[in-house]
Design a protein around this motif. Structure first.
Motif, PDB file in Angstrom:
ATOM      1  N   UNK A 198      14.643 -13.571  61.708  1.00 44.43           N
ATOM      2  CA  UNK A 198      15.035 -14.400  60.571  1.00 44.43           C
ATOM      3  C   UNK A 198      16.176 -15.338  60.932  1.00 44.43           C
ATOM      4  N   UNK A 199      17.115 -14.857  61.752  1.00 40.09           N
ATOM      5  CA  UNK A 199      18.241 -15.689  62.159  1.00 40.09           C
ATOM      6  C   UNK A 199      17.753 -16.951  62.850  1.00 40.09           C
ATOM      7  N   UNK A 200      16.826 -16.800  63.766  1.00 40.99           N
ATOM      8  CA  UNK A 200      16.340 -17.962  64.507  1.00 40.99           C
ATOM      9  C   UNK A 200      15.333 -18.778  63.706  1.00 40.99           C
ATOM     10  N   UNK A 201      14.587 -18.141  62.828  1.00 38.70           N
ATOM     11  CA  UNK A 201      13.642 -18.877  61.992  1.00 38.70           C
ATOM     12  C   UNK A 201      14.379 -19.763  60.998  1.00 38.70           C
ATOM     13  N   UNK A 202      15.435 -19.252  60.402  1.00 36.54           N
ATOM     14  CA  UNK A 202      16.213 -20.038  59.443  1.00 36.54           C
ATOM     15  C   UNK A 202      16.878 -21.224  60.130  1.00 36.54           C
ATOM     16  N   UNK A 217      22.089 -17.936  58.340  1.00 43.74           N
ATOM     17  CA  UNK A 217      21.948 -17.513  59.736  1.00 43.74           C
ATOM     18  C   UNK A 217      23.197 -16.830  60.246  1.00 43.74           C
ATOM     19  N   UNK A 218      24.375 -17.386  59.940  1.00 44.69           N
ATOM     20  CA  UNK A 218      25.629 -16.746  60.345  1.00 44.69           C
ATOM     21  C   UNK A 218      25.796 -15.376  59.696  1.00 44.69           C
ATOM     22  N   UNK A 219      25.399 -15.269  58.433  1.00 45.60           N
ATOM     23  CA  UNK A 219      25.511 -13.979  57.740  1.00 45.60           C
ATOM     24  C   UNK A 219      24.619 -12.938  58.400  1.00 45.60           C
ATOM     25  N   UNK A 220      23.394 -13.311  58.723  1.00 45.08           N
ATOM     26  CA  UNK A 220      22.505 -12.369  59.415  1.00 45.08           C
ATOM     27  C   UNK A 220      23.076 -11.969  60.771  1.00 45.08           C
ATOM     28  N   UNK A 221      23.624 -12.934  61.493  1.00 42.36           N
ATOM     29  CA  UNK A 221      24.189 -12.640  62.814  1.00 42.36           C
ATOM     30  C   UNK A 221      25.415 -11.736  62.674  1.00 42.36           C
ATOM     31  N   UNK A 222      26.244 -11.982  61.663  1.00 42.43           N
ATOM     32  CA  UNK A 222      27.420 -11.135  61.443  1.00 42.43           C
ATOM     33  C   UNK A 222      27.010  -9.709  61.112  1.00 42.43           C
TER      34      UNK A 222
END
Length: 71
Positions: free
Chosen positions: A27-31, A7-12
């Motif tokens: 995907x960030x919130x689903x994970x 999730x942090x990687x997607x947000x970054x």
């Protein structure tokens, strides 16, 4: 946990401007939901009284059943 790191990687990736799309945002919130779903399931399994209840609800096959099927 791995779910949080993904999730942090997607947000970054989104915040750094490398790639931005609605799919990555979802995907960030689903994970982030995955650990919240598995936590109650693991609690039911690892606490002994609950494990006994769950084991009685879920039928399982014994080794004698497997021997009969193999012949």
């Amino acid at each position: 946990p791995a779910c949080v790191l993904v999730g942090f990687a997607f947000m970054f990736i989104q915040m750094a401007g490398y790639y931005h799309s609605e799919e990555i945002e979802r995907m960030t919130y689903t994970i982030a939901v995955v650990p919240a779903v598995f936590n109650p399931v693991l609690t039911l399994y690892f606490i002994h009284p609950y494990r006994k209840i769950v084991a009685n609800l879920i039928p399982y096959r014994t080794s004698s059943f497997n021997k009969e099927r193999s012949t």
